[in-house]
Design a protein around this motif. Structure first.
Motif, PDB file in Angstrom:
ATOM      1  N   GLU A   3      -4.911  -6.190  12.316  1.00 23.35           N
ATOM      2  CA  GLU A   3      -4.343  -5.265  11.327  1.00 23.35           C
ATOM      3  C   GLU A   3      -3.040  -5.887  10.851  1.00 23.35           C
ATOM      4  O   GLU A   3      -2.159  -6.196  11.654  1.00 23.35           O
TER       5      GLU A   3
ATOM      6  N   VAL B 245      -0.166   2.525   7.078  1.00 22.91           N
ATOM      7  CA  VAL B 245      -1.549   2.922   7.370  1.00 22.91           C
ATOM      8  C   VAL B 245      -1.616   4.428   7.639  1.00 22.91           C
ATOM      9  O   VAL B 245      -2.493   5.126   7.115  1.00 22.91           O
TER      10      VAL B 245
ATOM     11  N   LYS C  54      -8.584   1.143   9.346  1.00 24.12           N
ATOM     12  CA  LYS C  54      -8.162  -0.191   9.780  1.00 24.12           C
ATOM     13  C   LYS C  54      -8.730  -1.227   8.814  1.00 24.12           C
ATOM     14  O   LYS C  54      -9.778  -1.011   8.187  1.00 24.12           O
ATOM     15  N   PHE C  55      -8.052  -2.367   8.714  1.00 20.07           N
ATOM     16  CA  PHE C  55      -8.443  -3.434   7.794  1.00 20.07           C
ATOM     17  C   PHE C  55      -9.886  -3.868   8.023  1.00 20.07           C
ATOM     18  O   PHE C  55     -10.693  -3.909   7.093  1.00 20.07           O
TER      19      PHE C  55
END
Length: 175
Positions: free
Chosen positions: A8, A15, A22-23
């Motif tokens: 991340e 976020v 999450k990425f």
């Protein structure tokens, strides 16, 4: 899963603030959606990756602006004689914002750094005259300039504008 090893990279507070996934989860879901909602324009997965892309672009532009200089370390110095002549023949005066933009561009041109600048504004706000004054600065410094537009129709409109005024300054234009 290879995506699991992607760290991340966004700040935890960002976020949480935007309720981003999450990425690695966002990447997984847009490539393997579980529902049609996962890939709609307002999907949180799409929003997350769009935010990442915009931030990455801004960071890259900032790094480029800070680190890039001209190869020959030359600057484009001009006495602004052509610009002053143009300003005298225009049927209007520049606004305060246009004058400020012209000065900022001229300062960039006389510095030894490459100019990375976006001139932005509504249709009809005077971007073309600001660009014309920048072009005159470049010409007076002994260089050529190009003015680019996205369509042929717009190119012909701008050619007409530039020819109307630049011909009075004995400057040849071409499309």
């Amino acid at each position: 899963n290879l995506l699991d090893c992607l760290p991340e990279w966004q700040d935890k507070d960002v976020v949480e603030k935007f309720k981003f996934p999450k990425f690695n989860e966002a990447l997984e879901r847009i490539h393997n959606p579980k529902s049609a909602e996962d890939i709609t324009h307002d999907s949180n997965f799409i929003r997350r990756l769009a935010y990442d892309e915009m931030l990455a672009m801004q960071l890259a532009l900032r790094v480029a602006k800070v680190n890039v200089t001209n190869d020959d370390n030359s600057s484009l110095v001009a006495k602004n004689i052509l610009a002053e002549k143009l300003l005298r023949i225009l049927p209007f005066e520049l606004t305060k914002a246009q004058t400020e933009a012209v000065l900022q561009i001229q300062n960039d041109l006389i510095s030894k750094k490459k100019m990375t600048r976006l001139l932005q504004g509504d249709v009809g706000c005077g971007k073309t005259i600001v660009a014309a004054l920048a072009i005159l600065h470049v010409i007076e410094a002994g260089k050529q300039a190009a003015f680019m537009v996205p369509t042929g129709v717009l190119a012909k409109q701008h050619e007409s504008f530039f020819n109307e005024y630049f011909s009075q300054l004995n400057i040849e234009t071409a499309i």
